[in-house]
Design a protein around this motif. Structure first.
Motif, PDB file in Angstrom:
ATOM      1  N   ALA A 150     -65.226  -1.281 -46.473  1.00  0.00           N
ATOM      2  CA  ALA A 150     -64.639  -1.696 -45.198  1.00  0.00           C
ATOM      3  C   ALA A 150     -63.511  -2.706 -45.416  1.00  0.00           C
ATOM      4  N   SER A 151     -63.155  -3.404 -44.331  1.00  0.00           N
ATOM      5  CA  SER A 151     -62.030  -4.345 -44.420  1.00  0.00           C
ATOM      6  C   SER A 151     -62.229  -5.401 -45.497  1.00  0.00           C
ATOM      7  N   SER A 152     -63.496  -5.806 -45.753  1.00  0.00           N
ATOM      8  CA  SER A 152     -63.714  -6.848 -46.764  1.00  0.00           C
ATOM      9  C   SER A 152     -63.219  -6.351 -48.125  1.00  0.00           C
ATOM     10  N   VAL A 153     -63.439  -5.073 -48.420  1.00  0.00           N
ATOM     11  CA  VAL A 153     -63.018  -4.503 -49.705  1.00  0.00           C
ATOM     12  C   VAL A 153     -61.484  -4.464 -49.761  1.00  0.00           C
ATOM     13  N   LEU A 154     -60.889  -4.105 -48.622  1.00  0.00           N
ATOM     14  CA  LEU A 154     -59.425  -4.035 -48.545  1.00  0.00           C
ATOM     15  C   LEU A 154     -58.791  -5.429 -48.714  1.00  0.00           C
ATOM     16  N   LEU A 155     -59.401  -6.433 -48.074  1.00  0.00           N
ATOM     17  CA  LEU A 155     -58.858  -7.795 -48.187  1.00  0.00           C
ATOM     18  C   LEU A 155     -59.061  -8.348 -49.598  1.00  0.00           C
ATOM     19  N   GLU A 156     -60.186  -7.958 -50.233  1.00  0.00           N
ATOM     20  CA  GLU A 156     -60.402  -8.400 -51.621  1.00  0.00           C
ATOM     21  C   GLU A 156     -59.356  -7.785 -52.540  1.00  0.00           C
TER      22      GLU A 156
ATOM     23  N   ALA B 176     -60.408 -13.609 -50.282  1.00  0.00           N
ATOM     24  CA  ALA B 176     -60.244 -12.661 -49.166  1.00  0.00           C
ATOM     25  C   ALA B 176     -60.304 -13.425 -47.837  1.00  0.00           C
ATOM     26  N   GLU B 177     -61.089 -14.515 -47.825  1.00  0.00           N
ATOM     27  CA  GLU B 177     -61.222 -15.306 -46.581  1.00  0.00           C
ATOM     28  C   GLU B 177     -59.888 -15.932 -46.155  1.00  0.00           C
ATOM     29  N   MET B 178     -59.067 -16.289 -47.134  1.00  0.00           N
ATOM     30  CA  MET B 178     -57.759 -16.867 -46.776  1.00  0.00           C
ATOM     31  C   MET B 178     -56.940 -15.853 -45.980  1.00  0.00           C
ATOM     32  N   LEU B 179     -57.010 -14.608 -46.428  1.00  0.00           N
ATOM     33  CA  LEU B 179     -56.268 -13.550 -45.715  1.00  0.00           C
ATOM     34  C   LEU B 179     -56.905 -13.289 -44.354  1.00  0.00           C
ATOM     35  N   GLU B 180     -58.227 -13.267 -44.361  1.00  0.00           N
ATOM     36  CA  GLU B 180     -58.973 -13.023 -43.110  1.00  0.00           C
ATOM     37  C   GLU B 180     -58.608 -14.088 -42.066  1.00  0.00           C
ATOM     38  N   ASN B 181     -58.562 -15.346 -42.491  1.00  0.00           N
ATOM     39  CA  ASN B 181     -58.215 -16.431 -41.562  1.00  0.00           C
ATOM     40  C   ASN B 181     -56.782 -16.313 -41.065  1.00  0.00           C
ATOM     41  N   ALA B 182     -55.867 -15.951 -41.986  1.00  0.00           N
ATOM     42  CA  ALA B 182     -54.466 -15.824 -41.596  1.00  0.00           C
ATOM     43  C   ALA B 182     -54.310 -14.731 -40.540  1.00  0.00           C
ATOM     44  N   ILE B 183     -54.989 -13.593 -40.761  1.00  0.00           N
ATOM     45  CA  ILE B 183     -54.871 -12.466 -39.818  1.00  0.00           C
ATOM     46  C   ILE B 183     -55.466 -12.845 -38.462  1.00  0.00           C
TER      47      ILE B 183
ATOM     48  N   GLN C 137     -45.926 -22.271 -52.121  1.00  0.00           N
ATOM     49  CA  GLN C 137     -44.935 -21.271 -51.696  1.00  0.00           C
ATOM     50  C   GLN C 137     -45.498 -20.416 -50.569  1.00  0.00           C
ATOM     51  N   ARG C 138     -44.649 -20.052 -49.600  1.00  0.00           N
ATOM     52  CA  ARG C 138     -45.098 -19.160 -48.517  1.00  0.00           C
ATOM     53  C   ARG C 138     -45.009 -17.716 -48.986  1.00  0.00           C
ATOM     54  N   ILE C 139     -46.115 -17.008 -48.935  1.00  0.00           N
ATOM     55  CA  ILE C 139     -46.138 -15.617 -49.394  1.00  0.00           C
ATOM     56  C   ILE C 139     -46.397 -14.699 -48.203  1.00  0.00           C
ATOM     57  N   GLU C 140     -45.549 -13.671 -48.053  1.00  0.00           N
ATOM     58  CA  GLU C 140     -45.749 -12.650 -47.012  1.00  0.00           C
ATOM     59  C   GLU C 140     -46.971 -11.813 -47.381  1.00  0.00           C
ATOM     60  N   ILE C 141     -47.891 -11.627 -46.432  1.00  0.00           N
ATOM     61  CA  ILE C 141     -49.095 -10.870 -46.809  1.00  0.00           C
ATOM     62  C   ILE C 141     -48.973  -9.362 -46.561  1.00  0.00           C
ATOM     63  N   ALA C 142     -48.045  -8.972 -45.662  1.00  0.00           N
ATOM     64  CA  ALA C 142     -47.957  -7.543 -45.281  1.00  0.00           C
ATOM     65  C   ALA C 142     -47.774  -6.593 -46.474  1.00  0.00           C
ATOM     66  N   PRO C 143     -46.880  -6.898 -47.443  1.00  0.00           N
ATOM     67  CA  PRO C 143     -46.702  -5.941 -48.549  1.00  0.00           C
ATOM     68  C   PRO C 143     -47.991  -5.729 -49.351  1.00  0.00           C
ATOM     69  N   TYR C 144     -48.783  -6.787 -49.496  1.00  0.00           N
ATOM     70  CA  TYR C 144     -50.035  -6.664 -50.259  1.00  0.00           C
ATOM     71  C   TYR C 144     -51.070  -5.856 -49.477  1.00  0.00           C
ATOM     72  N   LEU C 145     -51.105  -6.083 -48.163  1.00  0.00           N
ATOM     73  CA  LEU C 145     -52.049  -5.316 -47.329  1.00  0.00           C
ATOM     74  C   LEU C 145     -51.684  -3.831 -47.369  1.00  0.00           C
ATOM     75  N   ARG C 146     -50.360  -3.556 -47.411  1.00  0.00           N
ATOM     76  CA  ARG C 146     -49.901  -2.161 -47.425  1.00  0.00           C
ATOM     77  C   ARG C 146     -50.405  -1.455 -48.684  1.00  0.00           C
TER      78      ARG C 146
ATOM     79  N   ALA D 240     -56.326  -6.823 -51.664  1.00  0.00           N
ATOM     80  CA  ALA D 240     -55.032  -7.481 -51.402  1.00  0.00           C
ATOM     81  C   ALA D 240     -55.009  -8.872 -52.027  1.00  0.00           C
ATOM     82  N   SER D 241     -56.142  -9.596 -51.963  1.00  0.00           N
ATOM     83  CA  SER D 241     -56.145 -10.950 -52.524  1.00  0.00           C
ATOM     84  C   SER D 241     -56.068 -10.902 -54.056  1.00  0.00           C
ATOM     85  N   ALA D 242     -56.679  -9.852 -54.657  1.00  0.00           N
ATOM     86  CA  ALA D 242     -56.582  -9.709 -56.115  1.00  0.00           C
ATOM     87  C   ALA D 242     -55.125  -9.447 -56.515  1.00  0.00           C
ATOM     88  N   LEU D 243     -54.417  -8.652 -55.706  1.00  0.00           N
ATOM     89  CA  LEU D 243     -53.005  -8.342 -56.010  1.00  0.00           C
ATOM     90  C   LEU D 243     -52.147  -9.608 -55.911  1.00  0.00           C
TER      91      LEU D 243
END
Ligand SMILES: Nc1ncnc2c1ncn2[C@@H]1O[C@H](COP(=O)(O)OP(=O)(O)OP(=O)(O)O)[C@@H](O)[C@H]1O
Ligand SMILES: [Mg+2]
Length: 326
Positions: A203-209, A225-232, A244-253, A211-214
């Protein structure tokens, strides 16, 4: 009648509440983190954090409705026994607190599809939820009646109440991508096809993990993964990594591309039991947009619809079911 639809998810607590005469309920979303009070650090100014919802579970003081990584030394419940855990009970009580009703005539909630099929689990949840609950010393909520359905049914009811699609005789596949599980059901002529319904833990937890690994790999430091979850959850498009500010969309893609097809393959397999192909796919739940592309690719000839404010679909549908019952 006072009606509450409550969806205690692994990522978000969603509550829909209001009287049955009103056309639609009020809704609230809070992060689904809960832990004993002593696991939380104190603020610099000594004040309580505004989002803290204080409740008592089995005589213990809990704080609920905070992001799941806020509590120290308290592991997040990512397992099927969630609905009998103290964290779940704390979130349930926090939901009652948010609804602000002393008496609830009908409360409707949901379980993931596989857990819903377990009669014993369903019964024990109804038993737990029905009756008098002490939220805090002296603060009582009385729940007269409880109904438990499978989670995507809420999304389905929400979809039919808002759409003018022609669904007569249609066979509808409802997919509910949550944080811990992706649930799906096939419904036609008001009947649920049990054999074509299911739960996947990719599920989404696997997807966020993923993206966070990338991100961690690209920037040479650990990101959870929680950092991404909170941001979303806060509608932020960037996170701070080593200043540094990192865009998360490319990693989620990229993560969507590798994880999405795993789910759609499981769904396609379970649909082999159907003697007629489904007609419409309805996406509900907070993770709906994560898996939209993969679902479109898996079912190129079907109409794929996304419910409005998908994260609230299930609890809105639960409320409607409650409001329509005697
Ligand atoms: N506006 C939003 N608010 C909160 N979460 C969102 C939002 N948009 C997308 N998400 C994502 O949706 C996922 C959570 O969706 P949802 O709230 O439906 O899950 P859940 O019901 O808590 O989980 P589960 O069904 O597995 O118990 C998370 O991965 C989160 O990052
Ligand atoms: Mg859910």
């Amino acid at each position: 009648m006072n009606i509450v639809g409550i969806d205690v998810g692994y990522s978000n607590l969603k509550v829909a509440y209001g009287r049955n005469e009103t056309p639609s309920p009020k809704t609230i979303l809070r992060p689904a983190g809960a832990a004993p009070e002593d696991r939380f650090g104190s603020r610099l100014d000594g004040k309580d954090s505004e989002e803290f919802l204080r409740v008592v579970v089995n005589g213990k003081k809990f704080i609920a409705g905070v992001s799941p990584d806020r509590a120290q030394m308290w592991s997040r419940s990512l397992h099927a026994e969630y609905s009998s855990s103290e964290s779940y009970q704390a979130l349930f009580k926090a939901g009652l607190l948010l609804a602000g009703m002393e008496q609830i005539d009908m409360l409707v909630t949901g379980l993931p599809v596989l857990q819903y099929l377990d009669e014993q689990r369903k019964k024990s949840l109804i038993n737990y939820m029905t009756g008098i609950h002490e939220i805090l010393p002296g603060k009582i909520v009385d729940i007269k009646k409880v109904k438990v359905v499978s989670q995507p049914i809420g999304g389905f009811l929400d979809f039919i109440s808002r759409s003018n699609e022609d669904i007569e005789d249609a066979s509808i596949l409802v997919i509910d991508p949550g944080f811990f599980s992706v649930d799906w059901v096939v419904i036609s002529n008001d009947e649920i096809h049990k054999h074509s319904s299911g739960t996947s833990l990719t599920a989404s937890s696997v997807l966020l993990e993923e993206a966070s690994a990338l991100i961690s790999k690209d920037h040479g430091t650990g990101i959870s993964a929680e950092m991404l979850e909170n941001a979303i959850r806060q509608n932020k498009t960037t996170i701070m990594v080593l200043g540094q500010r990192i865009e998360i969309a490319p990693y989620l893609r990229i993560a969507r591309k590798s994880i999405g097809p795993v789910i759609t393959e499981e769904i396609q397999k379970s649909l082999r039991n159907e003697n007629k192909m489904v007609d419409i796919v309805v996406m509900v739940g907070g993770g709906a947009t994560f898996f939209m592309e993969a679902v479109k690719e898996a079912f190129p000839r079907l109409k794929i619809l996304l419910t409005q404010d998908a994260v609230f679909s299930n609890c809105r549908g639960f409320w409607m079911l409650g409001a329509a019952s005697e």
